[in-house]
Design a protein around this motif. Structure first.
Motif, short mmCIF file in Angstrom:
data_model
loop_
_atom_site.label_atom_id
_atom_site.label_comp_id
_atom_site.label_asym_id
_atom_site.label_seq_id
_atom_site.Cartn_x
_atom_site.Cartn_y
_atom_site.Cartn_z
N PHE A 104 0.92 -1.28 0.08
CA PHE A 104 0.10 -0.16 0.04
C PHE A 104 0.96 1.10 -0.12
CE2 PHE A 104 -4.25 -1.78 2.12
CZ PHE A 104 -4.59 -2.32 0.79
N GLY A 105 2.20 1.33 0.82
CA GLY A 105 3.01 2.34 0.78
C GLY A 105 3.49 2.79 -0.73
N LYS A 106 3.59 1.47 -1.52
CA LYS A 106 4.04 1.90 -2.98
C LYS A 106 2.94 2.46 -3.93
CE LYS A 106 7.40 -1.90 -2.49
NZ LYS A 106 7.47 -3.20 -3.06
N LEU A 107 1.68 2.21 -3.49
CA LEU A 107 0.62 2.66 -4.49
C LEU A 107 0.44 4.31 -4.10
CD1 LEU A 107 -2.73 0.78 -3.71
CD2 LEU A 107 -1.36 1.14 -5.90
N ARG A 108 0.55 5.01 -5.34
CA ARG A 108 0.68 6.55 -5.41
C ARG A 108 -0.67 7.04 -5.12
NH1 ARG A 108 0.55 10.92 -8.99
NH2 ARG A 108 0.18 9.55 -11.08
N THR A 109 -0.99 7.82 -4.12
CA THR A 109 -2.15 8.45 -3.75
C THR A 109 -1.73 9.97 -4.29
OG1 THR A 109 -1.63 8.90 -1.60
CG2 THR A 109 -2.95 7.01 -2.05
N GLY A 110 -2.72 10.80 -4.13
CA GLY A 110 -2.61 12.06 -4.49
C GLY A 110 -1.56 12.96 -3.67
N CYS B 81 -8.05 -2.16 3.68
CA CYS B 81 -8.32 -2.00 2.03
C CYS B 81 -9.29 -0.89 2.13
CB CYS B 81 -9.03 -3.11 1.66
SG CYS B 81 -7.85 -4.47 1.39
N LEU B 82 -10.40 -0.84 3.25
CA LEU B 82 -11.32 0.47 2.79
C LEU B 82 -10.82 1.66 3.38
CD1 LEU B 82 -14.46 -1.15 4.83
CD2 LEU B 82 -14.23 -0.35 2.49
N ALA B 83 -9.55 1.67 4.08
CA ALA B 83 -9.03 2.95 4.61
C ALA B 83 -8.20 3.34 3.40
CB ALA B 83 -8.09 2.71 5.75
N LYS B 84 -7.51 2.44 2.64
CA LYS B 84 -6.82 2.92 1.59
C LYS B 84 -7.39 3.24 0.44
CE LYS B 84 -2.95 3.41 -0.47
NZ LYS B 84 -1.88 4.31 -0.04
N GLU B 85 -8.70 2.51 -0.01
CA GLU B 85 -9.66 3.08 -0.98
C GLU B 85 -10.29 4.48 -0.56
OE1 GLU B 85 -13.90 1.65 -2.56
OE2 GLU B 85 -12.74 0.03 -1.76
N LYS B 86 -10.49 4.78 0.62
CA LYS B 86 -10.82 6.10 0.98
C LYS B 86 -9.87 7.14 0.65
CE LYS B 86 -13.21 8.14 5.00
NZ LYS B 86 -13.83 8.12 6.28
N GLU B 87 -8.64 6.63 1.02
CA GLU B 87 -7.56 7.64 0.83
C GLU B 87 -7.37 7.99 -0.66
OE1 GLU B 87 -2.65 7.60 1.07
OE2 GLU B 87 -3.73 6.27 2.60
N ILE B 88 -7.42 7.00 -1.30
CA ILE B 88 -7.07 6.98 -2.82
C ILE B 88 -8.20 7.97 -3.63
CG2 ILE B 88 -7.24 5.83 -5.23
CD1 ILE B 88 -5.95 3.54 -3.55
N MET B 89 -9.60 7.84 -3.30
CA MET B 89 -10.93 8.62 -3.79
C MET B 89 -10.96 9.95 -3.10
SD MET B 89 -11.54 6.41 -6.12
CE MET B 89 -13.10 7.41 -6.79
N GLU B 90 -10.09 10.09 -1.96
CA GLU B 90 -10.01 11.34 -1.66
C GLU B 90 -9.50 12.55 -2.35
OE1 GLU B 90 -7.43 12.80 2.05
OE2 GLU B 90 -9.02 11.66 2.99
N ILE B 91 -10.13 13.75 -2.62
CA ILE B 91 -9.60 14.59 -3.37
C ILE B 91 -8.79 15.75 -2.74
CG2 ILE B 91 -10.06 16.33 -5.27
CD1 ILE B 91 -12.53 14.61 -5.99
N LYS C 247 -9.68 5.20 -9.75
CA LYS C 247 -10.51 3.93 -9.83
C LYS C 247 -9.46 2.56 -10.07
CE LYS C 247 -14.88 5.71 -11.15
NZ LYS C 247 -15.69 6.36 -12.17
N ASP C 248 -8.60 2.84 -11.12
CA ASP C 248 -7.46 1.92 -11.31
C ASP C 248 -6.79 1.66 -10.11
OD1 ASP C 248 -8.03 2.00 -14.05
OD2 ASP C 248 -6.61 2.94 -14.66
N LEU C 249 -6.32 2.60 -9.24
CA LEU C 249 -5.48 2.39 -8.03
C LEU C 249 -6.35 1.72 -6.97
CD1 LEU C 249 -3.77 5.75 -7.66
CD2 LEU C 249 -2.66 3.78 -8.08
N VAL C 250 -7.82 2.00 -7.10
CA VAL C 250 -8.38 1.16 -5.99
C VAL C 250 -8.55 -0.26 -6.36
CG1 VAL C 250 -10.96 0.95 -5.43
CG2 VAL C 250 -10.13 3.22 -5.41
#
Length: 184
Positions: free
Chosen positions: A23-29, A174-184, A110-113
């Protein structure tokens, strides 16, 4: 039987740690130094982690700065960042390498999720495999007549409860990461 349970819990903990690392390697905003953790630069012929030949920092939420300790490391670090295919463009001003993190598009989010869900599913599979190994070890104890069938059944129920709790932890992450990714 207690040893089997403790071994299973330790291995399941390691599966969660591995999930956190993925998850740390996944790029969020948001900029994070963990984005460049796995990148190795060819430093005098030796693949070396960027964090070992420079200081990596995040001065703000959209920028990562890399300041090599040796001037000769600028080129190899830049090449390694481009080769790592992070989707980021390093900018070198001779003193510091800056990486700007662009805001993510809705499609990219969406791809990152999807990717994060895949990592979560892999962690669940790993945890279920650990459960299977623990149950096999318990069955071996029963076969070797070390413990009674009832004791083994109880131990298997305990292992199942431990497995369920770790699967729930994966779901929460997973839910926390999905929320972080979708956060603008």
């Amino acid at each position: 039987m207690e040893a089997v349970k403790h071994d299973a819990e330790d291995r399941m903990d390691k599966a969660l740690v591995a999930l956190d690392r993925e998850f740390g390697k996944l790029r969020t905003g948001r900029a994070s130094t963990s984005l460049v953790d796995g990148v190795k630069a060819d430093y005098y012929g030796t693949p070396t982690a960027i964090s070992q030949i420079s200081s990596v920092a995040t001065p703000d939420s959209r920028t990562i700065t890399i300041q090599p300790w040796d001037k000769g490391a600028f080129g190899p670090i830049e090449k390694a960042l481009l080769k790592a295919d992070l989707g980021l463009n390093p900018m070198n001003d001779g003193k510091i390498i800056r990486i700007s993190i662009p805001p993510l598009t809705e499609e990219r989010r969406k791809d990152l999720v999807k990717v994060s869900k895949k990592y979560g599913e892999e962690a669940k599979v790993a945890i279920r495999n650990i459960r299977r190994d623990a149950n096999d070890a318990l069955k071996k104890l029963e076969k070797d007549k070390v413990h009674s069938e009832d004791d083994i059944k109880k131990a298997q129920e305990v292992i199942q409860k431990v497995t369920d709790s770790f699967i729930a932890k994966v779901d929460q992450k997973c839910l926390a990461k999905e929320k972080e990714i979708m956060e603008i």
